[in-house]
Design a protein around this motif. Structure first.
Motif, PDB file in Angstrom:
ATOM      1  N   VAL A   1     -32.736  27.910  24.900  1.00 11.53           N
ATOM      2  CA  VAL A   1     -31.517  28.043  23.187  1.00 11.53           C
ATOM      3  C   VAL A   1     -30.883  26.971  22.988  1.00 11.53           C
ATOM      4  N   PHE A   2     -30.201  26.434  23.783  1.00 14.89           N
ATOM      5  CA  PHE A   2     -28.855  26.505  23.872  1.00 14.89           C
ATOM      6  C   PHE A   2     -29.109  24.814  24.380  1.00 14.89           C
ATOM      7  N   GLY A   3     -30.722  24.559  25.201  1.00 18.82           N
ATOM      8  CA  GLY A   3     -30.376  23.225  25.848  1.00 18.82           C
ATOM      9  C   GLY A   3     -31.279  23.705  26.731  1.00 18.82           C
ATOM     10  N   GLY A   4     -30.270  24.399  27.376  1.00 21.58           N
ATOM     11  CA  GLY A   4     -30.210  24.459  28.924  1.00 21.58           C
ATOM     12  C   GLY A   4     -31.834  25.354  29.681  1.00 21.58           C
TER      13      GLY A   4
ATOM     14  N   GLY B   1     -28.354  28.227  32.973  1.00 20.19           N
ATOM     15  CA  GLY B   1     -26.864  27.760  32.733  1.00 20.19           C
ATOM     16  C   GLY B   1     -27.467  26.482  31.233  1.00 20.19           C
ATOM     17  N   CYS B   2     -26.347  26.570  30.334  1.00 24.54           N
ATOM     18  CA  CYS B   2     -26.742  25.446  29.854  1.00 24.54           C
ATOM     19  C   CYS B   2     -25.634  24.686  29.474  1.00 24.54           C
TER      20      CYS B   2
ATOM     21  N   LYS C   1     -24.042  36.333  20.869  1.00 27.20           N
ATOM     22  CA  LYS C   1     -24.221  36.573  19.571  1.00 27.20           C
ATOM     23  C   LYS C   1     -25.912  36.544  20.153  1.00 27.20           C
ATOM     24  N   GLU C   2     -26.221  35.549  21.014  1.00 28.68           N
ATOM     25  CA  GLU C   2     -27.721  35.222  21.245  1.00 28.68           C
ATOM     26  C   GLU C   2     -27.987  36.124  22.043  1.00 28.68           C
ATOM     27  N   MET C   3     -27.160  36.671  23.496  1.00 31.19           N
ATOM     28  CA  MET C   3     -27.331  37.991  24.375  1.00 31.19           C
ATOM     29  C   MET C   3     -27.925  38.803  23.807  1.00 31.19           C
TER      30      MET C   3
END
Ligand SMILES: [Mn+2]
Length: 338
Positions: free
Chosen positions: A298-301, A309-310, A325-327
């Motif tokens: 979601v964060f490009g990682g 990781g990201c 929030k995402e987790m």
């Protein structure tokens, strides 16, 4: 999916036929990529090849016992023309070309590039590609490769590969551990590895500062999402006050999974800003069925399903709240009938 024995045969033939080997470990190197690189370097020299082991970042002190760890070059500081047309480039444990040569991306190698890796999201760059996501470490694959080649193992090569193996599968404790991981360990122990000695080298190298750094993170532990997720964080000041570097936080996030009931965890570590832009490195871990790679993506990682990781363009507190929030969203997907 490639046929593994075909890939192995092809790589062995290519390495045998090449007079110069450039072995590339990935940026922010871990025990897997460095152990594989050290073992291949040693084997190549033994076969009278010209070998250079390169890595975009220096070797962390805890791996300093590995062969050639002080002689690492960076991919952009290689001797002119190396490895040349009759040579070969071997990337180990790097899921993307950018992780192996981030600042030399346009560099045109005139020789074949071999990509050996176990990340499921490997972008399959290079001319000869062998990706095995069932391997608990790239060290498992390199052990298989050398076993099949007939080059044999010397003790320090086996020690480097055992280091690679146990760094990535948590000393045979992660879910990625298979029968093959243990079979590979047997091969390496037969070649002279003393498991206790390597564990001690790897696990008894901490400084007072590292424990102080870990303590700072641990006091900030926050459990959320009905007890299924946990997070903690470290600021740039934490690293400077404890006189530690970023590699001191490698795998620190695993501690959070030791909290009863926690199945997904994150560590946010502040990185130096680039061009005034704040950056945070997030390390994620999960237990099945949760998927750390999906959250990192979601964060490009990216990375593995259970370890990923990201790098986030945010300050620490913003990164923590975005991740929370995402987790929470991720784990709630598994509880829709609640
Ligand atoms: Mn690995």
């Amino acid at each position: 999916m490639e046929n593994h024995s075909d890939a192995i045969e092809k790589i062995v033939r290519l390495l045998d036929a090449s007079d110069s080997w450039l072995v590339l470990s990935h940026e922010n190197p871990d025990g897997d990529t460095l152990g594989c690189g050290a073992a291949l370097t040693r084997v190549g020299l033994r076969l009278s090849k010209k070998v250079i082991h390169a890595c975009p970042d220096p070797c962390p002190a805890k791996y300093s016992y590995l062969f050639g760890s002080f002689d690492l070059l960076t991919p952009e500081n290689l001797p002119e023309g190396f490895p040349g047309a009759g040579g070969v480039v071997i990337c180990v444990d790097a899921s993307t070309a950018a992780r192996a040569f981030p600042r030399a991306g346009s560099r045109g190698f005139t020789c074949p590039l071999v990509n050996i890796d176990h990340h499921p999201d490997n972008e399959r760059f290079g001319d000869v590609i062998w990706v095995d996501p069932t391997a608990s470490a790239t060290g498992e694959m390199i052990t298989e490769l050398i076993s099949a080649s007939g080059w044999g193992f010397q003790k320090d090569e086996a020690e480097a590969l055992y280091t690679a193996l146990i760094s990535d599968n948590g000393g045979f404790s992660f879910e990625s551990t298979t029968l093959k991981s243990h079979a590979v360990a047997m091969t390496l122990i037969e070649a002279g590895v003393s498991p206790g000695k390597i564990s001690e080298k790897l696990n008894s190298s901490l400084s007072e500062g590292v424990l102080n750094l870990w303590g700072r993170a641990m006091t900030r532990t926050a459990v959320f999402a009905d007890g299924e997720c946990a997070v903690f964080w470290l600021t740039a000041e934490d690293f400077s006050r404890t006189e530690t570097t970023r590699d001191a936080a490698e795998n620190l996030v695993n501690f959070l999974l030791r909290i009863k009931g926690v199945k997904m965890a994150a560590l946010c570590g502040e990185m130096p800003a680039v061009g005034g832009e704040k950056r945070v490195k997030a390390s994620l871990r999960a237990r099945a069925p949760f998927n750390a790679r999906e959250v990192a993506a979601v964060f490009g990682g990216g990375g593995h399903n259970l370890a990923s990781g990201c790098v986030m363009s945010a300050g620490v507190s913003e990164a923590v709240s975005l991740l929370r929030k995402e987790m929470t969203r991720h784990v709630s997907r598994f509880h829709t009938d609640k």
